[in-house]
Design an enzyme around this catalytic site. Sequence first.
Site, PDB file in Angstrom:
ATOM      1  N   HIS A 131       0.826  -1.216   0.000  1.00  0.00           N
ATOM      2  CA  HIS A 131       0.000   0.000   0.000  1.00  0.00           C
ATOM      3  C   HIS A 131       0.860   1.266   0.000  1.00  0.00           C
ATOM      4  O   HIS A 131       0.488   2.292   0.571  1.00  0.00           O
ATOM      5  CB  HIS A 131      -0.968   0.022   1.191  1.00  0.00           C
ATOM      6  CG  HIS A 131      -1.936  -1.120   1.197  1.00  0.00           C
ATOM      7  ND1 HIS A 131      -3.097  -1.123   0.446  1.00  0.00           N
ATOM      8  CD2 HIS A 131      -1.913  -2.316   1.835  1.00  0.00           C
ATOM      9  CE1 HIS A 131      -3.745  -2.265   0.636  1.00  0.00           C
ATOM     10  NE2 HIS A 131      -3.041  -3.002   1.467  1.00  0.00           N
ATOM     11  N   ASN A 203     -10.210  -3.287   1.870  1.00  0.00           N
ATOM     12  CA  ASN A 203      -9.814  -3.321   0.461  1.00  0.00           C
ATOM     13  C   ASN A 203     -11.039  -3.138  -0.419  1.00  0.00           C
ATOM     14  O   ASN A 203     -12.175  -3.150   0.059  1.00  0.00           O
ATOM     15  CB  ASN A 203      -9.156  -4.664   0.116  1.00  0.00           C
ATOM     16  CG  ASN A 203      -7.771  -4.826   0.725  1.00  0.00           C
ATOM     17  OD1 ASN A 203      -7.075  -3.845   0.973  1.00  0.00           O
ATOM     18  ND2 ASN A 203      -7.381  -6.061   0.982  1.00  0.00           N
ATOM     19  N   HIS A 395      -4.370   1.073  12.076  1.00  0.00           N
ATOM     20  CA  HIS A 395      -4.142  -0.126  12.879  1.00  0.00           C
ATOM     21  C   HIS A 395      -5.486  -0.750  13.216  1.00  0.00           C
ATOM     22  O   HIS A 395      -6.385  -0.064  13.730  1.00  0.00           O
ATOM     23  CB  HIS A 395      -3.374   0.246  14.151  1.00  0.00           C
ATOM     24  CG  HIS A 395      -3.163  -0.891  15.107  1.00  0.00           C
ATOM     25  ND1 HIS A 395      -2.989  -2.195  14.700  1.00  0.00           N
ATOM     26  CD2 HIS A 395      -3.096  -0.917  16.468  1.00  0.00           C
ATOM     27  CE1 HIS A 395      -2.823  -2.967  15.758  1.00  0.00           C
ATOM     28  NE2 HIS A 395      -2.890  -2.222  16.837  1.00  0.00           N
TER      29      HIS A 395
END
Length: 758
Positions: A131, A203, A395
Amino acid sequence: MSEKKNPVKAAADKVVEKVQDAVDPGNEIPGAPGPVPPPVDEPTSPTGPLPPKHDQRGPDTYSPTGQETGIAQEEVAQSRAHLTTAQGVRLHDTDHSLKAGARGPVLLQDHHLREKITHFDHERIPERVVHARGAAAHGVFRAYGTASTVSKAAFLAKDVETPVFVRFSTVLGSRGSADTVRDTRGFATKFYTQEGVFDLVGNNIPVFFIQDAIKFPDVIHAGKPHPDREIPQAQSAHDTFWDFVTLHTEATHHTLWNMSDRGIPRSYRMMEGFGVHTFRLVNAEGDSTLVKFHWKPRLGVHSLVWEEAQIAAGVDPDFHRRDLADAIEAGAFPQWELGIQTFPDTPEQNFAGIDLLDPTKIVPEEMAPVQAIGLLTLNANPSNYFAETEQVAFHLGHLVPGIDVTDDPLLQGRLFSYLDTQLTRLGGPNFGQLPINRTHAPVNDMLRDGMHQTAVHRGVAPYRPNSLDGGCPFLAGEDSGAFVEVPAEIAASVKERKAPASFDDHYSQPRLFWLSMTPTEREHIIAAYTFELGKCYEQAIKERALTVLANIDTELCTQVAAGLGLPAPVAEARLTDPEPSAALSQLGQTWPLDGRIVGIVADANADLEGVRTVRQAVLDAGMVPLVIAPAGGTIGPDHEPVTVQRTFTTARSVEFDAILLAGALAPGSDARGARDAKVDDDAVPAGIDPRVLLLIAEAFRHGKAIGAWADGLDALQTAGVAPDAPGVVTGGDATEALEGLIEMLAHHRAWDRFAPTA
């Protein structure tokens, strides 16, 4: 999301109206580099920094400990008119090193030189391993209140508005790779809730390549460039990727999504997002529900065609990040509805025979409808890419009361990996104090010191229990907003490295996806597999891949095998026939046109009154008109000029969703092969610029809407495009041509041009 599946459509529409009423950006053509036009000569009168553009803002001004400072954003950026050192000392020269005489050696005492060069040497941080190439925007999430029955999270209560920062990305490529490669896209959202930060890190594909995080290094190493030559960049069309996914068949479902049109989205604004994993929500009564998160774009899910993606990678490798920033600058704010699929939280943690802890599986929306719970609107671009887009740290362990994790083995590994990554990439444990990462909730932790510590802590007892600091900080109870893990039962078991038997099914869901595709989408999948495997060198990998495809569908395997010049193997297991899911196909509906790019091709001899009319009508419809002419500047009379945004040299079809032809468009003065390689000197047709013909031909080949009126009809004829071809609209005047074009654009493309042969 269809109206049938969205029971709060009316509430959603009201939210949209409120958001649009709150901000009135006006009609804008994106692309201005600054808020004030620069003078030709270098300015010499000292003035302070200019304000940001209307579409930009920085992180909200909170302290490292989550306290709202009330400081205006401009006061934490550069200030005053004069250049200074990092310590605020004004400088009289920054162009010459301090030397022993004008021709002498540079002196070690030149503190400004050393500060300037040292900072430059360290102004890059390690890019993300995955990413790395991303684009981001600020926005707001407004909850509908429909999730309140399943989650006590405060930001999901009715009409609560939460600031967000969203980062989109590719997975495999480096920061310098192209946007339009065939790849999975990241869709990560940071919610700055009043109970703390919640990160939803997903995603654009709802499943993943692996079922257990211990294999993540393997799949990424396989997908990355070959370690001996560092090629190919940002691609899966090579031996190591296909070697891994054909040996490790749990990757089959995700691979099929990647080979579909989902692997090359039209833009981030037209891309779905998924939480991938199953999460656990808990309500105020303590009842838990298993859920999957979905982001549904208001503009629908649309993709590029393969040739279009390849051209864009060359002529505009920033295609997706430019599209996102331009749409926000133009006031066409991208929007997504957040939705959830809900499932009973049973000890088995499965639904209709589907294991909810297997991240390679979906639950079809026909079996568990997606329920809308809020609206995300992106309404501001970052003011500094590095400080915000590059330094933002997500996170999965950033959770708030009411949202918890499950035992999905991929999710469990990510809970460790993301935190560990930030320690290296952002230089230590205090990455949460960077402005873009700061929580909007008060912080009273006992974490101290470390690299880049910017909070100035007080007290003498950073431990508990203590009496020296009056016992502070105290623990909170669940009734006062503490995060308490859901007390899920863990069955007595043996310590072992195994997966449940339900994880062994690697083919039934890929077959479901294939059967849910339209004939056009299947043709694109066949072409993608043929291209990707055709780039592999090792014959054994191609043969192994065909064996995998045979277990998905016979026709898919046969067609790809024919393209590779290999025999088609027979399926190793009996092919099932699941009920197709219409929600998996991108075709067959109509969608809003906000932010669509319409290229209006004209020259000084065109119907400029018509150009002015359609340009304003396109703006009024929430789209972006870009005038394309032989040269830059303006066309038309001085008292009523038409501003040009693109020229025949700089325009390429991939930038536009539709083309309007306003004239016959004679060759420009630079229509020569020596000046522009898109021109063939030996084949320049009479009366029309060859680059316009290329523009028309590519747009037609890619299924885009094309409209023409007046002399523009001659351009169509010269380009060999029939006026009654699918997706081609002609009119007696500009308004009539535009009306037909808008009707076609709602379908995204003229899909009839892609009808597969029998």
